[in-house]
Design a protein around this motif. Sequence first.
Motif: not given
Length: 499
Positions: A47, A51, A76, A86, A88-89, A154, A169
């Motif tokens: 991760s 980033k 970003t 992306m 994201h988790q 998302e 992710d």
Amino acid sequence: MMDNDYILEMENITKEFPGVVALDDVQLKVKKGKVHSLMGENGAGKSTLMKTIIGIHQPTKGKIKWKGQEMVIENTNHALSLGISMIHQELSPIPYMTVAENIFLGREPVGRFGLVDHKKMEKDTKELLNNLEIDINPKEIMANLSIANTQMVEIAKAISYNSDLIIMDEPTSAITEKEVANLFKIIEKLISKGVAIIYITHKMDEVFKISDDITVFRDGKYIDTKPAKELDHDKLVQLMVGRELKQVFHKEKAKIGEVILAVKNLTRKGYFKDVSFEVRRGEIFGIAGLMGAGRTEVMENVFGITKRDSGEIYIKGQRVEINTPEDAIKHKMALLTEDRKLTGIYLMLSVQDNMVVANVKDYLNGFLLDKKKIAKVCEEEIEKLSIKTPSKEQIIGNLSGGNQQKVLISRWLLTQPDILILDEPTRGIDVGAKAEIHKLMSKLAQQGKAVIMISSELPEVLGMSDRIMVMYEGRKTGEIMRGDATQENIMYLATGKEH
């Protein structure tokens, strides 16, 4: 292969945070129109690397090439403008806005008078969701959606940027099998248009289903990149864990006694199902598993932080009702939480205040606090646990992570527990402090306490546990005795292979 087949090239990337090297000279090369999976245990650096691609972190050193051009990705928005998005988790939607408003946040279509054109935004959202075969109303408020549908929004949002590279992710951590199948269809469509995907997951079956290439990281270092067809489950596990166990752990022998805690068929829908285990006096019982396996959730439930749907808890052979942390403390349980800063310490209070907060009533003399007694107890704890602090009045926020952790452990020891649950007890602390906490765990076991340790670090689990329970996606996949435990057999169970 010509360099221009790569849309993204990362070379010699190092990322340092204070006291931690999160990425140590790693590389990643991603081809157009391919799925490139990134694999590794918790804390391998996956991760963090993502980033740096989308501009949340700047690498300490190394270079990033995007479409053949070397560049610095500033933030970003810059990444999005280049064509990098992306999923994201950690989901972070804006809860009281609609689905459409969340998807087009910051790029809303504007009408003639400079006002947001809600009709167009909803129409565009409907079209996007229809194309992706996602059945969600664009006007629905995000807070009303299930976690699975929030995840699908998302995914739709990341795709709506028409990016050339989409980082995913853990995109399937919260969605059903049907939605996973739909996501894979979406990925196929994107790839046919030349979009590149970086895919991070702990689910082995997914990796082999959709990957073209697989890169493995371990402990912040680059290990290898291979075409997916050259690997299988066993080979991939070996790459993920193939470190030598050089570290020495302070595990001393303790007399293992009777069962003190028995958990039977514990279930909390959506989190874990049918989990059963027993823990004995004098035992260090390790709980292993990858992110999202449900380890913390099970132990928080046993401690009464969350409600369960079914299951029974027995202490010393007697069935007990534990519905709140107060009930757990009454039954001589203690829980050191995973996130010290968020749910553990009171940063602005003194070492002494942090120590006695869990059992203040024990220091009452009538209605008044017995300050002498408190001072004496705290001095003793500071000495016993070798807590490095100028005094018990020192603000805890000024101590090192390892010493903060020791203060928290002493807080719980003052409640005189029989069962001590330690969730990631050595996360984010230096090697010396780790060794001291391991010594302390051994000592507590020798005193006849049952110690339950959740840890994401395989060497720690192997080095400290008498017995190890492994979890995967909310269920127990097996238990291994200390003498039989290896990194490989724990990782097999942690990636869904059953005993």
